[in-house]
Design an enzyme around this catalytic site. Structure first.
Site, PDB file in Angstrom:
ATOM      1  N   CYS A  24       0.721  -1.064   0.197  1.00 30.53           N
ATOM      2  CA  CYS A  24       0.016   0.105   0.116  1.00 30.53           C
ATOM      3  C   CYS A  24       0.842   1.025  -0.140  1.00 30.53           C
ATOM      4  CB  CYS A  24      -0.941  -0.049   1.200  1.00 30.53           C
ATOM      5  SG  CYS A  24      -2.307   0.887   0.810  1.00 30.53           S
ATOM      6  N   GLU A  73      -0.452  -8.112   5.340  1.00 32.40           N
ATOM      7  CA  GLU A  73      -0.235  -8.194   6.685  1.00 32.40           C
ATOM      8  C   GLU A  73      -1.173  -8.125   7.804  1.00 32.40           C
ATOM      9  OE1 GLU A  73       0.301  -5.675   4.852  1.00 32.40           O
ATOM     10  OE2 GLU A  73      -0.158  -3.682   5.766  1.00 32.40           O
ATOM     11  N   HIS A 124      -3.102  -5.074   1.664  1.00 33.28           N
ATOM     12  CA  HIS A 124      -2.302  -5.433   2.849  1.00 33.28           C
ATOM     13  C   HIS A 124      -2.336  -6.822   3.422  1.00 33.28           C
ATOM     14  CE1 HIS A 124      -2.241  -1.007   4.242  1.00 33.28           C
ATOM     15  NE2 HIS A 124      -3.357  -1.120   3.389  1.00 33.28           N
TER      16      HIS A 124
END
Ligand code: GLN
Length: 209
Positions: free
Chosen positions: A82, A183, A181
């Site tokens: 991002c 994560e 994302h």
């Protein structure tokens, strides 16, 4: 220790902890990178999601751009998610006038590209390098990749709907970037893919030492 590679997560701003968590779960040695000296120890570096204009400002104030560019020029693998993708892009549309990037990825990205109505959304994307199962991607005020230069591999595009064909993951040699994302979701395949990039480079350089 000669085993696990050290993968730093640039900790100027953004969701640092989530990346460190994902990398650690995969067996990498990972920690936030808060001081310039830590860059020397990095076998790989993640630039997290957050706010690229803030990251750029903090990087400039503390003199991170040149050391980061040297690390990249040395071929140390980097992964940006991002805002991190924006930080690695050679060209950014809808950037703030003073916004600077590390660069290294021959792409044009557009900040906040998906527009206000769809500020944040989740969607399955096909990412063949991860296998057949689609990746559940979380987009938060995400950039998209508007165009790619030669030598940039498109790893994922939105596959259906109004935005079909929009590029959301790319790789150019040692530089990996996603609009979304990974994560923030438990599926660790994107981080696994990056850890593999780092490990193969470490092995290559050990082999040639
Ligand atoms: N819109 C942000 C930017 O321009 C990126 C958002 C994110 O990283 N979640 O940096």
């Amino acid at each position: 220790m000669s085993g696990a590679p050290f993968i730093g997560v640039l900790a100027l701003q953004g969701d640092v902890r989530e990346h460190v968590g994902a990398l650690t779960r995969l067996g990498a040695d990972s920690a936030p990178v808060r001081a310039l000296e830590q860059l020397d120890a990095c076998d790989g570096l993640v630039i997290p999601g957050g706010e690229s204009t803030t990251m750029s400002r903090l990087a400039r104030i503390d003199g991170w751009f040149e050391p980061l560019r040297s690390l990249r020029a040395a071929g140390v693998p980097m992964f940006g998610s991002c805002a991190g993708m924006i930080m690695l892009a050679d060209q950014v549309l809808d950037a703030r006038p003073d916004q600077e990037t590390v660069g290294g990825l021959d792409v044009v990205v557009r900040r906040n590209a998906f527009g206000r109505q769809v500020d944040s959304f989740e969607m399955d994307v096909d990412m063949p390098v991860l296998g057949e199962r689609p990746f559940h991607a979380v987009f938060i005020r995400a950039p998209w990749v508007e165009s790619v230069g030669q030598g940039v591999e498109v790893l994922a595009e939105i596959s259906a709907g109004e935005r079909a064909g929009t590029i959301v993951a790319v790789r150019q040699g040692p530089v990996l970037a996603t609009s979304f994302h990974p994560e923030l979701t438990p599926d660790d395949r994107v981080h696994r893919y990056f850890v593999d990039m780092v490990e193969s480079r470490v092995e290559r350089s050990r082999g040639s030492a």
